[in-house]
Design an enzyme around this catalytic site. Structure first.
Site, PDB file in Angstrom:
ATOM      1  N   TRP A   1       8.269   5.725  -3.600  1.00 34.61           N
ATOM      2  CA  TRP A   1       7.168   4.803  -3.290  1.00 34.61           C
ATOM      3  C   TRP A   1       6.610   5.064  -1.907  1.00 34.61           C
ATOM      4  O   TRP A   1       5.391   5.018  -1.702  1.00 34.61           O
ATOM      5  CB  TRP A   1       7.615   3.346  -3.444  1.00 34.61           C
TER       6      TRP A   1
ATOM      7  N   ASP B   1       6.606  -1.993   3.097  1.00 38.57           N
ATOM      8  CA  ASP B   1       6.579  -2.271   1.662  1.00 38.57           C
ATOM      9  C   ASP B   1       7.930  -2.909   1.327  1.00 38.57           C
ATOM     10  O   ASP B   1       8.964  -2.253   1.341  1.00 38.57           O
ATOM     11  CB  ASP B   1       6.384  -0.957   0.904  1.00 38.57           C
TER      12      ASP B   1
ATOM     13  N   LYS C   1       9.307  -8.091  -8.865  1.00 43.02           N
ATOM     14  CA  LYS C   1      10.723  -7.747  -8.767  1.00 43.02           C
ATOM     15  C   LYS C   1      11.571  -8.952  -8.381  1.00 43.02           C
ATOM     16  O   LYS C   1      12.529  -9.274  -9.057  1.00 43.02           O
ATOM     17  CB  LYS C   1      10.915  -6.594  -7.803  1.00 43.02           C
TER      18      LYS C   1
HETATM   19  C1  LIG Z   1       7.480  -1.374  -7.751  1.00 44.99           C
HETATM   20  C2  LIG Z   1       7.162  -0.873  -6.403  1.00 44.99           C
HETATM   21  C3  LIG Z   1       5.850  -0.502  -6.032  1.00 44.99           C
HETATM   22  C4  LIG Z   1       4.706  -0.527  -6.999  1.00 44.99           C
HETATM   23  O1  LIG Z   1       4.278  -1.805  -7.187  1.00 44.99           O
HETATM   24  P1  LIG Z   1       2.962  -2.129  -8.060  1.00 44.99           P
HETATM   25  O2  LIG Z   1       2.874  -3.611  -7.866  1.00 44.99           O
HETATM   26  O3  LIG Z   1       3.257  -1.692  -9.450  1.00 44.99           O
HETATM   27  O4  LIG Z   1       1.835  -1.391  -7.474  1.00 44.99           O
HETATM   28  C5  LIG Z   1       5.623  -0.107  -4.737  1.00 44.99           C
HETATM   29  N1  LIG Z   1       6.622  -0.041  -3.842  1.00 44.99           N
HETATM   30  C6  LIG Z   1       7.887  -0.368  -4.153  1.00 44.99           C
HETATM   31  C7  LIG Z   1       8.963  -0.284  -3.121  1.00 44.99           C
HETATM   32  C8  LIG Z   1       8.206  -0.786  -5.445  1.00 44.99           C
HETATM   33  O5  LIG Z   1       9.467  -1.117  -5.762  1.00 44.99           O
END
Ligand SMILES: *Cc1c(COP(=O)(O)O)cnc(C)c1O
Length: 365
Positions: free
Chosen positions: A100, A175, A199
């Site tokens: 990511w 993130d 999540k």
């Molecule tokens: C799942 C995830 C994403 C992607 O998220 P979306 O909402 O599908 O764009 C980005 N960064 C991390 C760390 C993730 O776990």
């Protein structure tokens, strides 16, 4: 059959929250309407979004000089929204410890082909399949840079950063998609935090952004939807927000608060993941690819057996026994147990029993 959902996202939600949503589904707070049918300008929804923000502020200890936004587009839209609003005319560093983080960097590089800013790869552990969190020399960071971007929890590879690194005074943009509310962080250590809700918070479709006020752009960004100032000025209601998802997030925040808050969640998550790590470490049959214990994620635990053939068999038998979505990400293979806040301790204990039986049946293969 009892089902345990190990999905990395969209992921398991607390049963209590689902039941509450079910009870209120047809008639929210005496309105005679479902939350989904309310106007986003209705007083009932105004109450929901304000409560959601206030609960999140309380749970994370968000100081007054930070704004909270409920946006759409997922964490992935933030990969471009962040450089668009924060980086123009500047350098932006990327710490890449997983897939990511690499995507965030790749998006910035793409954007920099048409917009004037300079994305810089600060550190990467890609050459060892992201099996660790790479270190870097903070004195190499230009103090005038816009930000240092990092991922607090690498969902696919199972590593995490719990102590924020020294960045030569440059704000950290994080993130936090896969461990927001699951591990304790000091919001003051960040310039901006973002997370897809699917999540640890709620259903897919809501993206949380927490931004320090002085980082909000003063110049208009390329488009209003992608402009933090527009979103802040309109308190996340510039257009129709994901109303039902925000309502579900509010219910999850209430639930987390009733359980004792983020400190309690972090403690439970360390306990759940600790059981699994201890078992894997003691076993000659299973392996976890992350060797440095300090780098290990409490949220996503990848593991393998001794062969791809046994991994496949494990996934098939686990699925049939009610352990759902335990297959590892397609880029790494093997298995992955995502043990988010709502994942119950009993599910970990049941998995350990299943793993022991599978080991006994196949350790001589
Ligand atoms: C799942 C995830 C994403 C992607 O998220 P979306 O909402 O599908 O764009 C980005 N960064 C991390 C760390 C993730 O776990």
């Amino acid at each position: 059959m009892v089902v345990y959902n190990f999905s990395a996202g969209p992921a398991v939600l607390p049963q209590e929250v689902l039941k509450k949503a079910q009870a209120e589904f047809l008639n929210y707070a005496g309105s005679g309407m479902s939350v989904m049918e309310l106007s986003h300008r209705a007083p009932e929804f105004d109450h929901i979004i304000k409560e959601a923000e206030s609960l999140l502020r309380e749970l994370m200890g968000i100081p007054d000089n930070y704004k909270v936004l409920f946006l759409q587009g997922g964490a992935s839209t933030q990969f471009s929204m962040i450089p668009l609003n924060l980086a123009l005319g500047k350098k932006a560093y990327y710490h890449v410890a997983g897939s990511w983080g690499k995507k965030a960097y790749t998006e910035a590089v793409l954007l920099s082909k048409t917009l004037p800013f300079e994305p810089i790869l600060l550190a990467s552990s890609e050459d060892s399949n992201f099996d660790r969190v790479p270190s870097f020399d903070s004195s190499a960071i230009d103090p005038q840079a816009a930000y240092v971007h990092l991922t607090t929890n690498n969902t696919i590879e199972g590593t995490a950063i719990y102590e924020m690194p020294e960045t030569n005074g440059v704000p950290i943009v994080a993130d936090m998609s896969s461990n927001i509310l699951a591990a304790q962080y000091r919001v003051e250590d960040f310039g901006l935090i973002y997370a897809g809700a699917q999540k640890n918070i709620g259903p897919a479709g809501v993206t949380i952004v927490i931004i320090r006020e002085d980082l909000i752009n003063t110049m208009p960004a390329l488009s209003s939807m992608l402009d933090y100032k527009v979103q802040v000025d309109n308190v996340s209601l510039y257009n129709t927000p994901p109303t039902f998802g925000i309502y579900m997030s509010k219910l999850v925040f209430e639930h987390v608060k009733s359980l004792g808050g983020v400190a309690k969640m972090a403690e439970l998550n360390r306990h759940k993941s600790g059981l699994l790590y201890d078992y894997i470490d003691a076993s000659a049959f299973y392996q976890n690819p992350v060797k440095n214990p300090e780098d290990r994620s409490v949220a996503n635990i990848p593991f393998t057996t001794s062969s791809a053939h046994l991994d496949k068999l494990f996934c098939q038998e686990a699925e049939a026994a009610g352990f759902k979505n335990i297959k590892g990400h397609r880029s790494v293979g093997g298995m992955r147990a995502s043990l988010y806040n709502a994942f119950p301790l009993e599910g970990v204990e049941a998995l350990l029993n299943f793993m022991k039986e599978f080991e006994e049946a196949h350790s001589g293969d």
